[in-house]
Design a protein around this motif. Sequence first.
Motif, PDB file in Angstrom:
ATOM      1  N   LEU A 123      73.620  16.655  78.151  1.00 45.32           N
ATOM      2  CA  LEU A 123      74.844  16.157  77.537  1.00 45.32           C
ATOM      3  C   LEU A 123      76.007  17.100  77.789  1.00 45.32           C
ATOM      4  CD1 LEU A 123      73.448  15.148  74.013  1.00 45.32           C
ATOM      5  CD2 LEU A 123      73.874  13.620  75.943  1.00 45.32           C
ATOM      6  N   SER A 124      77.201  16.553  77.824  1.00 48.30           N
ATOM      7  CA  SER A 124      78.382  17.397  77.834  1.00 48.30           C
ATOM      8  C   SER A 124      78.585  17.960  76.430  1.00 48.30           C
ATOM      9  CB  SER A 124      79.612  16.581  78.262  1.00 48.30           C
ATOM     10  OG  SER A 124      79.951  15.646  77.248  1.00 48.30           O
ATOM     11  N   PRO A 125      79.221  19.104  76.285  1.00 48.14           N
ATOM     12  CA  PRO A 125      79.412  19.705  74.955  1.00 48.14           C
ATOM     13  C   PRO A 125      80.109  18.783  73.957  1.00 48.14           C
ATOM     14  CG  PRO A 125      79.913  21.305  76.664  1.00 48.14           C
ATOM     15  CD  PRO A 125      79.690  19.990  77.366  1.00 48.14           C
ATOM     16  N   ASP A 126      80.920  17.838  74.433  1.00 50.81           N
ATOM     17  CA  ASP A 126      81.591  16.894  73.536  1.00 50.81           C
ATOM     18  C   ASP A 126      80.594  16.071  72.733  1.00 50.81           C
ATOM     19  OD1 ASP A 126      84.007  17.748  74.437  1.00 50.81           O
ATOM     20  OD2 ASP A 126      84.341  16.078  75.806  1.00 50.81           O
ATOM     21  N   ALA A 127      79.401  15.878  73.281  1.00 51.37           N
ATOM     22  CA  ALA A 127      78.431  14.988  72.651  1.00 51.37           C
ATOM     23  C   ALA A 127      77.565  15.681  71.607  1.00 51.37           C
ATOM     24  CB  ALA A 127      77.528  14.369  73.714  1.00 51.37           C
ATOM     25  N   TYR A 128      77.584  17.005  71.562  1.00 55.85           N
ATOM     26  CA  TYR A 128      76.698  17.706  70.637  1.00 55.85           C
ATOM     27  C   TYR A 128      76.958  17.290  69.187  1.00 55.85           C
ATOM     28  CZ  TYR A 128      75.843  20.850  74.624  1.00 55.85           C
ATOM     29  OH  TYR A 128      75.525  21.372  75.854  1.00 55.85           O
ATOM     30  N   GLY A 129      78.223  17.160  68.840  1.00 57.78           N
ATOM     31  CA  GLY A 129      78.568  16.797  67.473  1.00 57.78           C
ATOM     32  C   GLY A 129      78.132  15.398  67.100  1.00 57.78           C
ATOM     33  N   SER A 163      80.373  25.660  71.339  1.00 60.73           N
ATOM     34  CA  SER A 163      80.090  25.211  72.707  1.00 60.73           C
ATOM     35  C   SER A 163      81.314  24.615  73.374  1.00 60.73           C
ATOM     36  CB  SER A 163      78.955  24.184  72.714  1.00 60.73           C
ATOM     37  OG  SER A 163      77.732  24.774  72.362  1.00 60.73           O
ATOM     38  N   ASN A 164      82.224  24.092  72.577  1.00 60.12           N
ATOM     39  CA  ASN A 164      83.426  23.467  73.138  1.00 60.12           C
ATOM     40  C   ASN A 164      84.582  23.683  72.174  1.00 60.12           C
ATOM     41  OD1 ASN A 164      85.243  21.975  74.603  1.00 60.12           O
ATOM     42  ND2 ASN A 164      84.473  19.993  73.904  1.00 60.12           N
ATOM     43  N   LEU A 165      85.293  24.778  72.344  1.00 63.19           N
ATOM     44  CA  LEU A 165      86.383  25.117  71.430  1.00 63.19           C
ATOM     45  C   LEU A 165      87.594  24.216  71.612  1.00 63.19           C
ATOM     46  CD1 LEU A 165      86.176  29.017  71.515  1.00 63.19           C
ATOM     47  CD2 LEU A 165      85.370  27.458  69.729  1.00 63.19           C
ATOM     48  N   ASP A 166      87.594  23.407  72.673  1.00 61.04           N
ATOM     49  CA  ASP A 166      88.673  22.430  72.854  1.00 61.04           C
ATOM     50  C   ASP A 166      88.363  21.109  72.156  1.00 61.04           C
ATOM     51  OD1 ASP A 166      90.139  24.188  74.390  1.00 61.04           O
ATOM     52  OD2 ASP A 166      89.278  23.484  76.282  1.00 61.04           O
ATOM     53  N   GLY A 167      87.136  20.953  71.670  1.00 59.09           N
ATOM     54  CA  GLY A 167      86.743  19.716  70.990  1.00 59.09           C
ATOM     55  C   GLY A 167      87.193  19.729  69.538  1.00 59.09           C
ATOM     56  N   ARG A 168      88.439  19.363  69.319  1.00 60.60           N
ATOM     57  CA  ARG A 168      89.021  19.491  67.978  1.00 60.60           C
ATOM     58  C   ARG A 168      88.259  18.710  66.929  1.00 60.60           C
ATOM     59  NH1 ARG A 168      95.076  17.777  69.571  1.00 60.60           N
ATOM     60  NH2 ARG A 168      93.853  16.163  70.623  1.00 60.60           N
ATOM     61  N   SER A 169      87.852  17.484  67.249  1.00 56.97           N
ATOM     62  CA  SER A 169      87.221  16.632  66.244  1.00 56.97           C
ATOM     63  C   SER A 169      85.850  17.150  65.828  1.00 56.97           C
ATOM     64  CB  SER A 169      87.106  15.197  66.776  1.00 56.97           C
ATOM     65  OG  SER A 169      88.388  14.625  66.916  1.00 56.97           O
ATOM     66  N   ASN A 170      85.036  17.565  66.789  1.00 56.75           N
ATOM     67  CA  ASN A 170      83.730  18.107  66.451  1.00 56.75           C
ATOM     68  C   ASN A 170      83.851  19.370  65.600  1.00 56.75           C
ATOM     69  OD1 ASN A 170      81.991  16.211  67.571  1.00 56.75           O
ATOM     70  ND2 ASN A 170      82.026  17.174  69.585  1.00 56.75           N
ATOM     71  N   ILE A 171      84.803  20.211  65.941  1.00 51.96           N
ATOM     72  CA  ILE A 171      85.006  21.438  65.166  1.00 51.96           C
ATOM     73  C   ILE A 171      85.385  21.105  63.722  1.00 51.96           C
ATOM     74  CG2 ILE A 171      86.516  23.440  64.901  1.00 51.96           C
ATOM     75  CD1 ILE A 171      86.610  23.635  67.947  1.00 51.96           C
ATOM     76  N   LEU A 172      86.280  20.141  63.547  1.00 52.14           N
ATOM     77  CA  LEU A 172      86.702  19.765  62.196  1.00 52.14           C
ATOM     78  C   LEU A 172      85.573  19.102  61.426  1.00 52.14           C
ATOM     79  CD1 LEU A 172      90.300  18.402  62.890  1.00 52.14           C
ATOM     80  CD2 LEU A 172      89.686  20.495  61.669  1.00 52.14           C
ATOM     81  N   ARG A 173      84.820  18.215  62.074  1.00 53.67           N
ATOM     82  CA  ARG A 173      83.752  17.497  61.375  1.00 53.67           C
ATOM     83  C   ARG A 173      82.626  18.424  60.923  1.00 53.67           C
ATOM     84  NH1 ARG A 173      84.931  12.456  64.416  1.00 53.67           N
ATOM     85  NH2 ARG A 173      83.954  13.333  66.265  1.00 53.67           N
ATOM     86  N   PHE A 174      82.442  19.543  61.622  1.00 50.82           N
ATOM     87  CA  PHE A 174      81.385  20.476  61.230  1.00 50.82           C
ATOM     88  C   PHE A 174      81.923  21.680  60.456  1.00 50.82           C
ATOM     89  CE2 PHE A 174      78.889  17.863  63.886  1.00 50.82           C
ATOM     90  CZ  PHE A 174      77.562  18.129  63.607  1.00 50.82           C
TER      91      PHE A 174
END
Length: 406
Positions: A123-129, A163-174
């Motif tokens: 998976l790409s890091p965007d999908a981890y969340g 894993s993806n500091l540019d993934g704003r939504s995943n960072i906020l959701r977690f």
Amino acid sequence: MLLTITSVSPWSRIPTSTTTLSWLLTGATYTVALWLCFQSRAITRLPYQSLLLAYLGWVLVAAARGAWVAENYWEYKFLIQGTAAVLIPLLIWPLASPEVLGTVLKYWMRLALPLFGLYYFLLSPDAYGFYLAPLVLFLLLLPLFKFPQQLLMLLFAGIVIFSNLDGRSNILRFSFPLLFTSLFLFKHVLGTTAIRCGMLALFLLPPILLVLGSSGTFNIFKMQEYIRPEAIGLSTTNYRTVTADTRTFIYDEVWQSATRHHYVWTGRSLARGYDSNWFGNHALKDLGTGKKERYSSEVGIVNIFNWMGVPGLLLYSALFLIACKLAIYNSASFSLKLIGLHVAFRWAYCWVEEFTTFGINYFTLWMLVAICYSPQFRAMSDNEIGAWLRGIVPCNWSFRRAKNVQ
């Protein structure tokens, strides 16, 4: 398990799902849910059940209108996919049972979570969340776990966030669950009033920001106009990534489409998208629909409005509001109050990003809503909820029957 794999397939480096598999999974999920609703003794009558039925009734109206207006293969396919997504609140009934939800989460922990070691490389890091979305519940109630279990939860949360500091939504959701769980340290000081004020602020903020943005007074999606990069210690590249405005044009296109075609109150049905100059060429040329439309966007609240109009939007929002009220005002534990506060945050974040698809992330959101509605969960103390949680999250990976909290 399959719901997890199917929902992250767009980010996979190898194919993990097909339309047939997705639809079979969707049909199986709703079949089991309906069976549980009518057969299981664990299912109880929910408060404000008439509101949930009103929402589901409006969904059926939008689906029936979609079946009437659909003109080609893609619109019928969109109709099926969209209807499956907006019917997810139907799962509130079975998931409101500690017994049913405990079983679902236990098998997810013992099947999907170990396989993350494999999918980490696929998976790409965007999908981890998305893959790890159910962990949000455990992060919210982290102090109720034993130390080895806490480390396990924090390890996976760290993978998603870093894993993806540019993934704003995943960072906020977690990150927000970790912020909310820290309130356990102050629960005897905060009381219920601070939680209630937080819930109220989260429900008032999006409409206020929408009015300010529409009037041109302040647009939260254009922070680059108000804050300079040196003020927050970011490089120019990172600053542009963090503050990039990827939402204003979506609101503009959806509103213009609704007013142009006069469906503000009725919605365009679950078979049709909104007119889009940015993404419409894909449907027009690549899919061959003959229409320059984008079926759905990443902004969940916009999708609900486009498909089901103002009545659908109000009913959808009311489901969240009542869930938060029940959890914060009518529960015996601090745990439920935190879950209610997080549900309020997720509703507010629906105005920024929430993919309205039949997938594990959207399932998790409505799982949290179901807990808020559940009379059994709301009657439990923190100790009882902790015992229920510790029976789900193992310190080893053996298959044992989940503990039931009646």
